[in-house]
Design a protein around this motif. Sequence first.
Motif, PDB file in Angstrom:
ATOM      1  N   LYS A   1       0.823  -1.210   0.000  1.00 25.27           N
ATOM      2  CA  LYS A   1       0.000   0.000   0.000  1.00 25.27           C
ATOM      3  C   LYS A   1       0.861   1.266   0.000  1.00 25.27           C
ATOM      4  O   LYS A   1       1.965   1.274   0.562  1.00 25.27           O
ATOM      5  N   ILE A   2       0.310   2.298  -0.612  1.00 27.40           N
ATOM      6  CA  ILE A   2       0.974   3.610  -0.624  1.00 27.40           C
ATOM      7  C   ILE A   2       0.230   4.530   0.343  1.00 27.40           C
ATOM      8  O   ILE A   2      -0.989   4.660   0.277  1.00 27.40           O
ATOM      9  N   ILE A   3       1.018   5.126   1.246  1.00 25.17           N
ATOM     10  CA  ILE A   3       0.451   5.950   2.328  1.00 25.17           C
ATOM     11  C   ILE A   3       1.017   7.366   2.225  1.00 25.17           C
ATOM     12  O   ILE A   3       2.182   7.542   1.860  1.00 25.17           O
ATOM     13  N   ILE A   4       0.218   8.350   2.564  1.00 26.68           N
ATOM     14  CA  ILE A   4       0.746   9.710   2.766  1.00 26.68           C
ATOM     15  C   ILE A   4       0.236  10.210   4.116  1.00 26.68           C
ATOM     16  O   ILE A   4      -0.842   9.797   4.569  1.00 26.68           O
ATOM     17  N   ASN A   5       1.005  11.092   4.762  1.00 25.30           N
ATOM     18  CA  ASN A   5       0.647  11.510   6.129  1.00 25.30           C
ATOM     19  C   ASN A   5      -0.290  12.713   6.187  1.00 25.30           C
ATOM     20  O   ASN A   5      -0.557  13.224   7.281  1.00 25.30           O
ATOM     21  N   GLY A   6      -0.772  13.173   5.031  1.00 23.63           N
ATOM     22  CA  GLY A   6      -1.715  14.285   5.074  1.00 23.63           C
ATOM     23  C   GLY A   6      -1.892  14.943   3.722  1.00 23.63           C
ATOM     24  O   GLY A   6      -1.467  14.410   2.685  1.00 23.63           O
ATOM     25  N   ALA A   7      -2.481  16.129   3.754  1.00 22.88           N
ATOM     26  CA  ALA A   7      -2.902  16.810   2.526  1.00 22.88           C
ATOM     27  C   ALA A   7      -1.724  17.352   1.718  1.00 22.88           C
ATOM     28  O   ALA A   7      -0.712  17.759   2.289  1.00 22.88           O
ATOM     29  N   VAL A   8      -1.889  17.373   0.402  1.00 18.41           N
ATOM     30  CA  VAL A   8      -0.818  17.832  -0.488  1.00 18.41           C
ATOM     31  C   VAL A   8      -1.061  19.261  -0.998  1.00 18.41           C
ATOM     32  O   VAL A   8      -2.197  19.718  -1.100  1.00 18.41           O
ATOM     33  N   GLY A   9       0.041  19.940  -1.287  1.00 20.53           N
ATOM     34  CA  GLY A   9      -0.015  21.237  -1.973  1.00 20.53           C
ATOM     35  C   GLY A   9       0.013  22.457  -1.075  1.00 20.53           C
ATOM     36  O   GLY A   9       0.127  23.588  -1.573  1.00 20.53           O
ATOM     37  N   ASP A  10      -0.074  22.279   0.236  1.00 22.44           N
ATOM     38  CA  ASP A  10      -0.176  23.438   1.139  1.00 22.44           C
ATOM     39  C   ASP A  10       1.052  24.352   1.053  1.00 22.44           C
ATOM     40  O   ASP A  10       0.905  25.578   0.976  1.00 22.44           O
ATOM     41  N   HIS A  11       2.236  23.774   1.127  1.00 26.97           N
ATOM     42  CA  HIS A  11       3.424  24.633   1.147  1.00 26.97           C
ATOM     43  C   HIS A  11       3.515  25.488  -0.112  1.00 26.97           C
ATOM     44  O   HIS A  11       3.682  26.715  -0.046  1.00 26.97           O
ATOM     45  N   GLY A  12       3.404  24.851  -1.252  1.00 25.61           N
ATOM     46  CA  GLY A  12       3.527  25.580  -2.522  1.00 25.61           C
ATOM     47  C   GLY A  12       2.515  26.710  -2.638  1.00 25.61           C
ATOM     48  O   GLY A  12       2.859  27.832  -3.013  1.00 25.61           O
TER      49      GLY A  12
END
Lengths: 338, 338
Positions: free
Chosen positions: A168-179
């Motif tokens: 499985k592929i996991i991410i720890n939260g939402a993407v794109g905030d920093h940019g």
Amino acid sequence: MKRENILLGHGSGGKLSHDLIDKLFMKYFDNEILASQGDSSILEVGSQTLSFTTDSFVVSPIFFPNGNIGNLAIAGTVNDLAVSGAKPLYLSAGFILEEGFSLSELEIIVKTMAEDAKKAGVKIVTGDTKVVERGHADKIFINTSGIGILAENRKGISSGEDIRVGDKIIINGAVGDHGMAVMAARNELKINSEIKSDCAPLNGLIDVAFEVTDKIKFMRDATRGGLSSVLTELFERKSFGVEIMEEAVPVHDNVSGMCELLGFDPFQVANEGKVVMVVDADAAEDVVAAMQKHKYGKEAAIIGEITGTHAGKGWIITSIGGKRVIDMLSGEQLPRIC
Amino acid sequence: MKRENILLGHGSGGKLSHDLIDKLFMKYFDNEILASQGDSSILEVGSQTLSFTTDSFVVSPIFFPNGNIGNLAIAGTVNDLAVSGAKPLYLSAGFILEEGFSLSELEIIVKTMAEDAKKAGVKIVTGDTKVVERGHADKIFINTSGIGILAENRKGISSGEDIRVGDKIIINGAVGDHGMAVMAARNELKINSEIKSDCAPLNGLIDVAFEVTDKIKFMRDATRGGLSSVLTELFERKSFGVEIMEEAVPVHDNVSGMCELLGFDPFQVANEGKVVMVVDADAAEDVVAAMQKHKYGKEAAIIGEITGTHAGKGWIITSIGGKRVIDMLSGEQLPRIC
């Protein structure tokens, strides 16, 4: 080299960056350690296995919602070490300052770095300062390099050699905030978006995941080039493919709104506090549950899996069941995002 | 901090640099390793003792007689490791490029770095590239950080803790060449001086010295701020003094001529291939003789000694028997010399 001059895209973390690495740096600096092309290099030094990495920070503006260049300088290098499986220990700090830069702003940045280093449990042990004439740099550039120590059972993480179909592929939260936070902070835009950078050192969160399982097979932080670049590095030239469920990837409403407005793909926008993991299917839900209890993993989610079909390619399965190819940024949409 | 803005002198390697380090970086980054203030930090990592250092290079022009910024980027960091007593092993390379910078010039620089790394026996194992918009940097800035391994019997070198009255001070050749070569290469001067930079990795030469004796008690490379800065760091806050015989310090005629013309003190001008050593009096002549057989030590000489008088101070004994104080550069005479 076909192009004769450096373009902003050469620093994007996307295709042009990869071209420059392959055709110039790898050509001359060629050695088996560099060739592994992780964000950190894995070194055998005497009886120790070390992780070693470097990153320069040129973000503009240097202050943005929820952070400044000093936060990036610590988190960026700590995260590169942590995703290689290492325990980050020591950092260097190299400053290039523009003549006339405010000493009080420098003090805020240095203080930030000291605080974040302490939080991340690393020491800044060596440094260097250069000053260039007014107009020959832009306020402040920071390089941090870092050394970590790698435990025996985490040595395969950097190469992802244990990845299997079904993981499985996991991410720890939402993407794109920093940019989008940095973008909104740029004077010319004057957008009041309330988007905050996700900038954070992730070594503590990663330790939490390893307390649950040792079946974490690959980690990479999704910085320049965003989630798409990390996924491309994951499946490129491999005997497996990647499938991502679009709806499973957390994206904050204000980020998706701003991306839509400006024509960005949130999957290609930089993060500074996001780690992508490949984890054995048996352990994935436990890892997500453990991450969700950590302050930097509240929105952790399983976003996709490793597939046996379409080897060397990645697909995003859209909410209406369509498919689109996962692709690296080819030019540069957001120069100086980190 | 009294001054409100960064001045060129903050990057000089002289008094303002030391002020910035003491009042800002040491204040916030405070830890026992950084506090030792060598050019490299000495780290205990598991069972290994490592040396770790960082340097950013902003030299202008980037090409100069007998070298380019790539030579500096390797020699500078290799030398910082070598003078700590370490065997240099691994380097990182972080590039900050200006949009529009020539790819063919970048290729020459990268090729130079690869060649010099090979000569020095080190590997470039990790890297990073950032690009900033035209006018926000000056062609190319390079950071290299380095890791070396320290043998048990060389651990005291960095601190100079074994220095005793009567020890001899040695340098491996003439001072001021690098600074004056870069100065002459600046377009606005159009001086045809035939002065060549002394830029060279010194780890091989240092190994030669250690083959002769283990009574080498201190080493430092004389870069920004020149010989005077190194000597000041040597005697400052110590229970001994330093005496240098002016006539014993090699200075090439064209360098002393150009220094006189422009009002520089050759002792305060940057070098990139000079190491200052403190060696037991019994071994000093043998070390010099061995160095003189090495290509980077042909003009090696004993230039002075450690004295029991004037503790914490340094004197230059002039050819007519006069004395002048050894002092660090207070402002910045030669910005962007490395």
